[in-house]
Every structure is written in C-alpha cells, then in structure tokens.
Design a protein around this motif. Structure first.
Motif, PDB file in Angstrom:
ATOM      1  N   UNK A  26       0.830  -1.205   0.000  1.00  0.00           N
ATOM      2  CA  UNK A  26       0.000   0.000   0.000  1.00  0.00           C
ATOM      3  C   UNK A  26       0.865   1.256   0.000  1.00  0.00           C
ATOM      4  N   UNK A  27       1.922   1.251   0.797  1.00  0.00           N
ATOM      5  CA  UNK A  27       2.791   2.426   0.912  1.00  0.00           C
ATOM      6  C   UNK A  27       3.396   2.803  -0.431  1.00  0.00           C
ATOM      7  N   UNK A  28       3.802   1.787  -1.210  1.00  0.00           N
ATOM      8  CA  UNK A  28       4.547   2.059  -2.458  1.00  0.00           C
ATOM      9  C   UNK A  28       3.693   1.830  -3.704  1.00  0.00           C
ATOM     10  N   UNK A  29       2.393   1.708  -3.532  1.00  0.00           N
ATOM     11  CA  UNK A  29       1.521   1.408  -4.677  1.00  0.00           C
ATOM     12  C   UNK A  29       1.757   2.387  -5.830  1.00  0.00           C
ATOM     13  N   UNK A  30       1.954   1.837  -7.023  1.00  0.00           N
ATOM     14  CA  UNK A  30       2.135   2.645  -8.215  1.00  0.00           C
ATOM     15  C   UNK A  30       3.531   3.186  -8.423  1.00  0.00           C
ATOM     16  N   UNK A  31       4.481   2.802  -7.579  1.00  0.00           N
ATOM     17  CA  UNK A  31       5.828   3.363  -7.666  1.00  0.00           C
ATOM     18  C   UNK A  31       6.880   2.372  -8.125  1.00  0.00           C
ATOM     19  N   UNK A  32       6.457   1.173  -8.448  1.00  0.00           N
ATOM     20  CA  UNK A  32       7.379   0.215  -9.042  1.00  0.00           C
ATOM     21  C   UNK A  32       8.437  -0.331  -8.109  1.00  0.00           C
ATOM     22  N   UNK A  33       8.188  -0.338  -6.814  1.00  0.00           N
ATOM     23  CA  UNK A  33       9.163  -0.879  -5.873  1.00  0.00           C
ATOM     24  C   UNK A  33       8.996  -2.397  -5.815  1.00  0.00           C
ATOM     25  N   UNK A  34      10.056  -3.166  -6.083  1.00  0.00           N
ATOM     26  CA  UNK A  34       9.920  -4.632  -6.113  1.00  0.00           C
ATOM     27  C   UNK A  34       9.744  -5.222  -4.721  1.00  0.00           C
ATOM     28  N   UNK A  35       9.113  -6.408  -4.678  1.00  0.00           N
ATOM     29  CA  UNK A  35       8.913  -7.086  -3.401  1.00  0.00           C
ATOM     30  C   UNK A  35      10.235  -7.404  -2.716  1.00  0.00           C
ATOM     31  N   UNK A  36      11.310  -7.548  -3.497  1.00  0.00           N
ATOM     32  CA  UNK A  36      12.611  -7.825  -2.889  1.00  0.00           C
ATOM     33  C   UNK A  36      13.027  -6.683  -1.956  1.00  0.00           C
ATOM     34  N   UNK A  37      12.786  -5.458  -2.380  1.00  0.00           N
ATOM     35  CA  UNK A  37      13.103  -4.308  -1.533  1.00  0.00           C
ATOM     36  C   UNK A  37      12.168  -4.259  -0.330  1.00  0.00           C
ATOM     37  N   UNK A  38      10.887  -4.564  -0.545  1.00  0.00           N
ATOM     38  CA  UNK A  38       9.939  -4.565   0.564  1.00  0.00           C
ATOM     39  C   UNK A  38      10.305  -5.633   1.595  1.00  0.00           C
ATOM     40  N   UNK A  39      10.863  -6.751   1.124  1.00  0.00           N
ATOM     41  CA  UNK A  39      11.250  -7.819   2.052  1.00  0.00           C
ATOM     42  C   UNK A  39      12.326  -7.343   3.015  1.00  0.00           C
TER      43      UNK A  39
END
Length: 346
Positions: A26-39
């Motif tokens: 939700x925080x990065x929606x629409x900004x193309x941040x990969x799940x690897x970075x979110x992990x």
C-alpha cells in the motif's frame, strides 16, 4: 462555519506479521518498488513481531483527545482514519457519512509543512471523499503546529529527562542532536508558498526546544530514514554520519531528540533506538534518546486548543517567528515531482 466531528489523520501500520507485506505494498503502490526491496523493510517490522506501534499510539491519542474534549465541553464525535492501513481513511469517511457528519476538523500527525507531511494529507482527504461519493463529509485540516507550546514543551520535557540519564560531569562535552525525516532536496526547496518551509520550521522547533530544555548546550538538526535512489540528493547529514563527526570533535555524549515526529513509531525505535544507538556505542558516545510527545497532557491539550481556534473560542499565539496559517494553502507544498516514499515510513 459549523463543525460536527473530529478526525485523526495518520499514516497507519501493520498490527500482525501477515499485515506487513500488504501494508508495505500500500505504501509504495504505483511506484514500481519490487517485493525484494519490501522484504528488506519487512525485517524491520519482524524485529518487533510484525507490529508497528503507530496504530496503538493513535488509539491512545484518540482516547485522550476524547477525554480532553469531554472535560472542556467540546461535543464533537472523534474518528480516526489512516493513509496506508486499517482503519483506512475512505472507510472512516464512509462511516462519518453514515453517522450524519457534514463537516469535520482533521488533525494530521505531523507538525510541519512539506509535501508528505502536509499537502499529501489534503490529497488523502480528497481521495477518500471521492471514493465515498457526493455525500461525503467535508474535512478541514487543522494548521501546522511546529511552534505551538503544546508541541514544544513536551519535546523539551523529553530532552530534560534524557539529559538526566547522562553523566553530568560530561555536560560541557554533551550535544543536542535534533532529527527529522529526510526528504529530497528538491522537495525541501519547494515546501511552502515561498519554499524552505519544512527545514525552516524544524530549525525553529529545535531552537525553541533547546531554549527551554538546555540553553547551555550546542545543537544540530540532522536527518534520518533516508530512502530513494542514491542519485537523488536528500537532506543531509544522516544521524549516523553526524555521530561519527561529533565523536571526532571531542563530543562525549549526545541527546537525540526526534522533533520531526509526534510519537515513538517504528522509524523512531528502529532508526534511533537500534541503528543510531549502535553507532554511538561503537564510537564510545554516551547516548540518550528523548521521548516524543505521544499522549503528553500538554500535547493532548494542544489538539483541543487547535480545535477551539477553529470553533472561534480563542486565538493562536505562536512561540516562534514564522507565519502561521489557519489552514494550509492548497498549493503550499507542491513538489517538483513525487518521489518514491521510503517503504515502511510511518
């Protein structure tokens, strides 16, 4: 103007491990941040059992505000809505509509002018009202409060309490270090109608807190929680780099005061109570972190006073020299472009 409700506006955060990744998306929606970075960011939350303290802090503040209202004859139902996690603001606005609310006052958990700290809340309000439809209640955001005594004095109390934990024999080599969330340099330049509002207000708050808590000590304003691609310049120095520099100049002890924040949420307890504290220990610096306002009685009273300003009961008299605004001008914090926000910022 007749107001018939109050709504607390905040960032939101996960409350169990299964919430963390959906929240970060939700925080990065629409900004193309990969799940690897979110992990990577997920691990910060998992360090605390997958729970951000911000939602409970909002519940505590809302309960305190309701009690403060009742004690001063303010008959406004109080609601709470978040930007990125439940209760989502659109759901709150829908409930307000169903309850017959027509025009609420909104208190955002940020004291300063700037895009993400001010204008984005206006965007959140507009998006929530659009999602609810034509009968959605109006929400008027309360003004910035960086120089309000109810914000400054709890910060000063926190600094005094933190100083009391350090060796008084080393006070002459102790320094105050005020921190706030770093933002892109370009965004800082354009904050406010004439630019520079975010940094100017933070400098004013730091000066006011230091005057009340430890006027004999030198101080600095530095930054934390930087994110985004390395080629984009953000406000510097980072708190950890600054501690390195202070140790090299003979400073023996630091009090770190996160004046950029109203409560001890995840960025405070991770970036300052873990990373910066570890840096200080490695450098041999005495380290104490000052508390944020939270539900300090004076801060809770400030929320009530800001509401009373808008109800016409009393005027505002700021401590500082910068101009104050009844509401943020609609164009006060427009950035040149919208950068990716740090995942997990709260």
């Amino acid at each position: 103007m007749v107001y018939d409700a109050f709504v607390l506006l905040s960032f939101g955060g996960p409350e169990k491990p299964d919430d963390v990744m959906p929240f970060l998306r939700n925080v990065v929606r629409g900004r193309g941040v990969p799940d690897e970075r979110l992990a990577e960011v997920r691990e910060h939350y998992m360090h605390f059992g997958g729970v951000s303290p911000i939602n409970q802090q909002c519940r505590d503040l809302l309960a305190a505000v309701r009690s403060e209202f009742a004690g001063h004859g303010i008959d406004l139902p109080a609601y709470w809505g978040n930007r990125n996690w439940h209760p989502m603001l659109a759901d709150t606005v829908a409930q307000m509509r169903d309850d017959g609310v027509e025009h609420a006052l909104g208190f955002a958990t940020s004291a300063y002018g700037g895009y993400s700290s001010c204008k984005q809340y206006w965007e959140d309000i507009a998006a929530a009202r659009k999602a609810v439809g034509p009968k959605a209640p109006l929400i008027s955001k309360l003004r910035q409060f960086h120089d309000h005594p109810g914000f400054v004095e709890p910060q000063a109390d926190g600094v005094r309490a933190a100083l009391a934990t350090l060796d008084p024999a080393r006070r002459a080599t102790t320094r105050l270090v005020f921190t706030a969330h770093s933002i892109p340099v370009g965004m800082a330049r354009t904050a406010g109608p004439t630019g520079g509002r975010y940094t100017a207000q933070l400098e004013e708050t730091a000066r006011l807190v230091r005057e009340r808590a430890a006027e004999d000590l030198d101080w600095d304003l530095v930054w934390q929680s930087r994110s985004g691609p390395p080629q984009v310049p953000w406000l510097e120095p980072d708190i950890n780099d600054h501690l390195e520099a202070l140790a090299g100049k003979g400073v023996t002890d630091v009090v770190v005061s996160p004046i950029g924040f109203v409560s001890d949420h995840l960025e405070v307890i991770w970036d300052l109570d873990n990373e910066a504290r570890d840096t200080a220990a490695r450098l041999g610096l005495g380290y104490a972190r000052a508390a944020t306002p939270g539900v300090h009685p004076r801060f809770v009273a400030m929320v009530r006073e800001l509401v009373q300003e808008r109800l016409g009961d009393q005027p505002h008299t700021g401590l500082g020299t910068l101009p104050t605004w009844d509401v943020c001008p609609s164009d006060c914090c427009t950035p040149p472009s919208r950068p990716a926000k740090r995942p997990g910022a709260a």
